[in-house]
Each structure stands twice: as C-alpha cells, then as structure tokens.
Design a protein around this motif. Structure first.
Motif: not given
Length: 766
Positions: A382-397
């Motif tokens: 769950v934490m990985t899914a949340i992190t990956a979904i929020l991270a991809f649109p922003n190049e710095y994340t």
C-alpha cells in the motif's frame, strides 16, 4: 534477572561413564556462554581475555611454535579488519551498482546492453550530444518498447503504469524475502546494533542469512522508490560481515566482549562505504553506536574504514571516481551574514527531527499494538503504491533520492542543463570566469514549485515508511528533506541579493554582477541540519558532510547548523530516533549520555521488596542436586546468589542459571554415581564421602567469587554509573556483609523509566 523459563531443561539422566570428572580442573563445554535475549558479563569476558592473553604470552617463551602462535594471535585483529573492509566495500559496491540499475529499470531499458543503467547506456552511445546526454537512441522507455512511441497521453499512461508495477514488484519481493527467510533483515538495524554493542545477545541478528537477505532486499527496497536510504542498513551489513568473519578466529569467536570491539570497527566501515567518509565512519561509531571503545579499537576502526573505502573506490560503482553519488565542490566563500539563514536551517532541522521522531514512534507503536502489524506485506505494498502514484508526475520525486540530493547540492555551471540552473543571462560570466548571481528563469520557478511539493511528500511519506518490514535507512530521506528546504532558501537568498544588492545587509560584500550566494551550499547545510535533528549526531555529522564536499571552509556553517538543530530538537525531546526505537522495542540499553539526578537508594530498587517472597539463594555445601533442580524448574531467574547458610546469609558468590544446568547435565553424563541425592559443593574442599553415599558434585569452578556488591544505602546515581561503566548484568546488595537483595540491569532501567514518568513495563528483555 528475569527471563522466560528455560523449557529445554529436564534434569538429565544418570550417565554410565566410569571416569570421575574433576570439575575444578577440566572446563565444561557450554559454560560461560549466554542465552538469547540476555546480557553479557563484560567484567567476566574481559577477565577471560586477559587470562587467555597471559597464557599465550607465557607459552611463547617455551618454543618457536608457541612464539609463532603468539605473533599470529596479535596479528589476527588486523587481518580481521582487512577482511571486514574488503567484504564490506565489495558488498557496498554491488549494492550501489544493482540499485542504480534497478531504479532505472522502472523507467526503461538499454537495448545496447540490458546490464547498463540509463547513464552508462548513453555514455557508450555514439549518437548523443552533451546538452542532451540523457537522451540517446539506445535507451528506450517502456512506452517505446510496448507501443513504439514516447509521445502523447497514452505513452505517458504506459510509462506511469509500468513505473508503478515495477515498484510494487520490487517491494513485494523485498518484504516477502524478509518475512520468509530473515525477519531480522528489516529496518535500518542501527538501534539493534547499538543494543548489541552494549552487551545484549540477539542470536541470528548478525548471521549469514540476515546478511544475504539484507543485501538482496536492500537493493529491491531502494529500487522500489520508497522514501528510504541504504546508508543505515549498510552499517548492519558491515556488522554482519564482522560477526561472520569473527568465527574464523578463536580469540573473537569465544569472547563476546572482544567480538563487540570488532563490531564497533565494522560499523565504522559501514558508514565509510555508505558516505565515502572513512573518518566520519570512525567518529560515527564512537559517537553514536559504540558502548565500549578503547584506543585499540579506534586504530582498527580507522584501518577497517580505510580498507572499505579503498575497496569501494576500486570498484567505482558510480563511474565518477568518487565514493558517493552526490560528491560536490563549491568554490565561492561564504559570508558572515549567511550564518543567519544557516541557523534558520538548523532551527528547521531541529523542528523536523522532533516532529519526525514523535510521529514515527506513534505510528510504529500503533503498528505494534494493533492488527496493522500482522499484515506487513499489505502495508508495504500500500505504501509503495501510494508513493509511486504520487511520485511519478513530479520529476524530483520520480528520480532516486540520492540523485535528487546530488541535483540539489550541485553548484550551477555553464554546462548544466537542469531546470534548477535555468537562469536568465546564464551565459554571461564574470571576469574571473564564474557565474554571477542572476535573475531566475522560468525553469527555476517551475523547479521551486515542484521542490515545494516534493518537500511535503517526503516529510509525510517518510514518517510512515521508516519502520516497515523491509530494509530502510533514514540518513538519505532526512538529508533530502533538509536539502530541499536549503535549496529553496538558497535560491530565495540568491534572488534577494540580486534584486536588492543595495540593501545594508548585502552592499558591503555583494556587488552587482558578483557571485555571492551558492544555493547548493544551503542545500548541504540544510541536509546536515535535518539529519542532525533526527539522529542528534554532531561531530561525526559535520565530518561526514565535510568529507562529502571536500571543502574545509564550510565547516563553520555546518557546525552552526548541526548545533542549532541539536539544541532545538533536544528542547522538544531528549531522544534521537535510534534511542526512541530502542525504547519502543523494550531493549535493555542503558544510555551513557544521560545523567541520573534522583535521590533514591539501592534498597529502593533491589529485589525482593518489602512484603515480597524471600530472595532465592543456594547454599555452599548443604543442597542436593534435586534441591537445585527444583529451584531451577520453579523459577525463571538468570542466576542465583550463593551463601554460607540460610541462617547467616553471608555471601560467597554468584552462579548463573545456564552454567548450573549445563554443569549438572554434564555431570550426570560423565561422572559415575551422581544422582538426585548427591550433595553440591561450591567450597574449595569437600569433606570425605561416607561409604554407600552418592558421590558429591563440586561446582566451584562455575562460581563467580567476586560478584559486584553495594550496600543498601548506596545512592542509585552511583549504582547507575557502575552499571554503565562496567557493563554489569547484576549487582548484589548487602548490609554488614549479609545478603539483602539483588539489582539487575532490568531493575535499573525500570527505575529510570519510572523516575521519568514512563511505563516501567516497557523494558521487555534483560
């Protein structure tokens, strides 16, 4: 000392050996060892090592072979350090290379060679320009491979989906391997290593399976894109190497205190390869994790850290001839006024550290006490899914945290194509060839918004990530939070100096067109401040950051930020993150840095208390094997005082439960005639045995004849100091030579917790 009852003991049976064993002369196998989740006796271990060394020295004068054995024994410590450094450096290089490749695998693949990461793939390309060095025909994103295009909304969705899918796959493999093969491979490992170095036994925590699984899962966890680092777990990996290699040398295999000296040096090697900072690694081991650190260990730690760093440099995992991904060098000197924003960054670091510790401990406690802790795989996914979904649109994340820190530390030059370096008039240089302060362009403003969102995400997501059942370090996420805050402040200061260079705070040292402010330096100071706020490191932190940058002149800003961060964080909570996790897990760690300021006496803490049952003791010459076995089976104590008689209560010594069990079982097997009615003697000479009487059992050799004792009126601050400085397991309390009670390390920790208005039952182990 109270431990779960040893169910494996069943009293043994009568052996049929015809040989009479003299227990005073022949050592018994297993005596002097320790049970799991127990504390070692530092005094006994050091005494045994001195006896061993004295024996080898005396024998070395008798023959050439004995002299060679003596020399090899003296050299074995240095050989062990060499092996630890080589193995730690090699594993760190393997982890770095693998993590870099697998992180890039989430975004695409190199058709010129599947084993190349993005950077190395384009290095080998013949069709790439310097400005577009990240774009080459050999590197294909997943959308190019699947739908043959990298343009348009559908291609973006394909890349987004594959990014999340790879992240979930890596995280699932990591948590599954940890859960099935090595539960001890989770977390950073530093709280447990601190506890082990203080003398606690955790069997398997530094074993071969933990090493193998931690190495594999650390690569997977870092590659999954979760907000964690590999630097803390590398200390655990290095300590596993040290513990395993100790078994090749008798001197360290058979002595728990000597082994802990090796583990201190291994921790230094771990930080050395994590940050490329050998001296910082030695200071980290001394300041943060080690409990006992003699001068000899300092030299050997330095040697192990040197060998580890040299090995990693030989492997060259990042291809830049540096030991870390974010090595930078600044050329502009800092100015006195800049201490004000540096101190502000220190305040931010202290506030972030205190906030993180409180919220992370609250979440970890919730995990331990609710149903959440029973589903580690689901939590990680769950934490990985949340992190990956929020991270991809922003190049710095989306980029790895180490690459993000490298970008933030970077001092913009003429050839930099990053958005952070997208200034107007970027190609106008000063007379000295340096880039002057200049107005920010569209790219810089866009980067600032993205970094602000990245800062919020990192702050929130790290709180919930640290402590999950996967290898997770805290150094890099903490540094990332500080580096983002520092870069934002640095760019703000730079623009302020550009547009208002005539203000009184700038006009004396920053003229128009000069290169006054270095935003990368602010990022570095912010990273140090946040890491210091979370871990409460000071000296070792400054040295590590200094070794990262190679700049002597930036020590004062780093010191100012680190000290401010520590003061602010200490004002809001005394514990660093590792000490807080030690207390959360109930480990018996006696913090050497804290003062005990309460006016209590030994009699207030000792067991038994008033109205408690009498203290369980053994007598020196009047108890049978059956009596002792009954006491062992009916109690769970780890040891028993031995007295002259129950009436006199005059103290003779102290005997450990484990030693008693092993000795009695051994006697039943090897000493003919020992039965339940055989009398046990702890005296030097046993009286003649009458005819037709079972033979006696002499156990004086397992008796500690000089247990530490205090009187009932000894102040507890002295007792606490004795426990800290000598590493005691227990201390006996007497009055005029008569035994009154016992104080164990667990009793001391419970008393300290009680005096601090904490739950004394949180101390789970002894």
């Amino acid at each position: 000392m109270f431990l779960p009852e040893d169910k494996s003991y069943n009293g043994g049976g009568i052996g049929s050996s015809n040989r009479m064993m003299d227990f005073l002369e022949e050592p018994i196998p297993g005596v002097g060892t320790y049970d799991d989740f127990n504390t070692i006796d530092w005094v006994r271990e050091k005494s045994r090592d001195r006896d061993r060394h004295r024996e080898i020295t005396n024998k070395s004068k008798e023959s050439t072979w004995a002299l060679i054995h003596s020399v090899s024994d003296a050299f074995s410590g240095w050989l062990l350090m060499l092996l630890i450094g080589l193995l730690s450096g090699s594993l760190a290089g393997l982890i770095d290379i693998s993590a870099h490749w697998m992180t890039d695998l989430k975004e695409g693949i190199c058709t010129g060679g599947i084993w190349f990461n993005h950077e190395h793939c384009c290095w080998n390309s013949q069709h790439v320009t310097f400005e577009d060095r990240d774009k080459c025909p050999e590197w294909n994103s997943w959308s190019q491979l699947i739908i043959s295009t990298n343009e348009g909304a559908f291609a973006y969705i394909v890349n987004y989906f594959t990014y999340v899918l790879w992240a979930l796959l890596f995280a699932f493999l990591a948590v599954s391997l940890v859960k099935v093969f090595a539960p001890y491979a989770c977390g950073s490992g530093i709280p447990e290593i601190k506890t082990i170095l203080s003398g606690f036994i955790i069997r398997g925590y530094l074993g071969k399976w933990t090493l193998i699984i931690k190495t594999i899962t650390l690569v997977l966890a870092v590659s999954s894109g979760l907000s964690l680092g590999k630097e803390g777990p590398l200390v655990h990996v290095a300590c596993c190497c040290g513990n395993i290699l100790c078994h090749c040398f008798n001197k360290y295999r058979k002595n728990e205190a000597k082994r802990r000296e090796v583990l201190s040096a291994a921790a230094a090697a771990g930080v050395s390869v994590a940050f490329g900072a050998p001296i910082g690694g030695v200071l980290f081991s001394l300041e943060e994790v080690s409990y006992y650190f003699p001068l000899k260990t300092l030299w050997r730690s330095f040697f192990a850290a040197l060998v580890a760093a040299f090995t990693l440099r030989s492997i060259n995992p990042f291809g830049n001839s540096r030991l870390v991904l974010f090595y930078v060098e600044f050329h502009t000197p800092w100015h006195l006024f800049e201490l004000v924003p540096f101190i502000l960054l220190g305040i931010f670091g202290g506030l972030w550290g205190a906030l993180f510790i409180r919220t992370n401990i609250a979440w970890c406690r919730k995990r331990k006490t609710t149903q959440l802790g029973k589903y580690p795989v689901i939590e990680v996914l769950v934490m990985t899914a949340i992190t990956a979904i929020l991270a991809f649109p922003n190049e710095y994340t989306r980029m790895s945290t180490s690459e993000l820190i490298s970008e933030l530390f970077n001092d913009c030059g003429l050839l930099d194509s990053s958005k952070l370096c997208d200034y107007e008039n970027r190609f106008n240089t000063s007379k000295a060839g340096e880039l002057p302060d200049r107005p920010a362009g569209v790219g810089v403003y866009s980067a600032m918004w993205q970094l602000a969102l990245t800062l919020i995400l990192k702050i929130v997501i790290t709180i919930f990530t640290f402590g999950m059942k996967i290898p997770s370090g805290l150094f890099i996420p903490s540094m990332a939070v500080g580096a983002i805050a520092g870069r934002l402040l640095g760019v703000g200061m730079e623009q302020l100096a550009y547009y208002h260079h005539d203000w009184a705070i700038f006009n004396s040292w920053c003229s128009q067109g000069a290169d006054c402010i270095t935003p990368g330096l602010y990022a570095m100071v912010g990273a140090a401040a946040c890491l210091g706020g979370v871990t409460r490191m000071t000296v070792s932190l400054v040295v590590i950051m200094f070794e990262l940058t190679g700049g002597l002149e930036y020590i004062v800003p780093l010191m100012a930020a680190a000290m401010t961060s520590k003061w602010v964080a200490d004002a809001l909570g005394r514990e660093g993150i590792y000490d807080a996790h030690i207390r959360l897990n109930g480990y018996p760690f006696l913090e050497a840095k804290e003062e005990f300021a309460h006016k209590t006496l030994a009699m207030d803490v000792m067991k038994p208390r008033r109205n408690d049952p009498l203290l369980t003791v053994l007598t020196q010459d009047s108890m049978t094997v059956e009596d002792v076995e009954t006491i062992i089976s009916e109690t769970t104590y780890s040891g028993f005082p031995v007295v002259v008689s129950r009436e006199s209560q005059r103290l003779v010594g102290f005997v450990l439960r484990r030693d008693l069990i092993i000795s009695i079982e051994n006697a039943r097997k090897k000493q003919d005639g020992v039965v339940s009615t055989s009398v046990i003697y702890f005296t030097e000479h046993s009286p003649p045995v009458p005819p037709y009487t079972p033979p006696t059992l002499k156990l004086r050799n397992i008796l500690d004849l000089s247990p530490f004792t205090v009187t009932d009126l000894t102040p507890m601050e002295i007792v606490v100091d004795i426990f800290r400085k000598l590493g005691l397991r227990q201390c006996l309390v007497t009055h005029n030579g008569r035994l009154l009670g016992i104080i164990t390390k667990k009793d001391v920790l419970k008393h300290i917790a009680q005096m601090a208005n904490q739950d004394p039952d949180s101390i789970l182990f002894n």
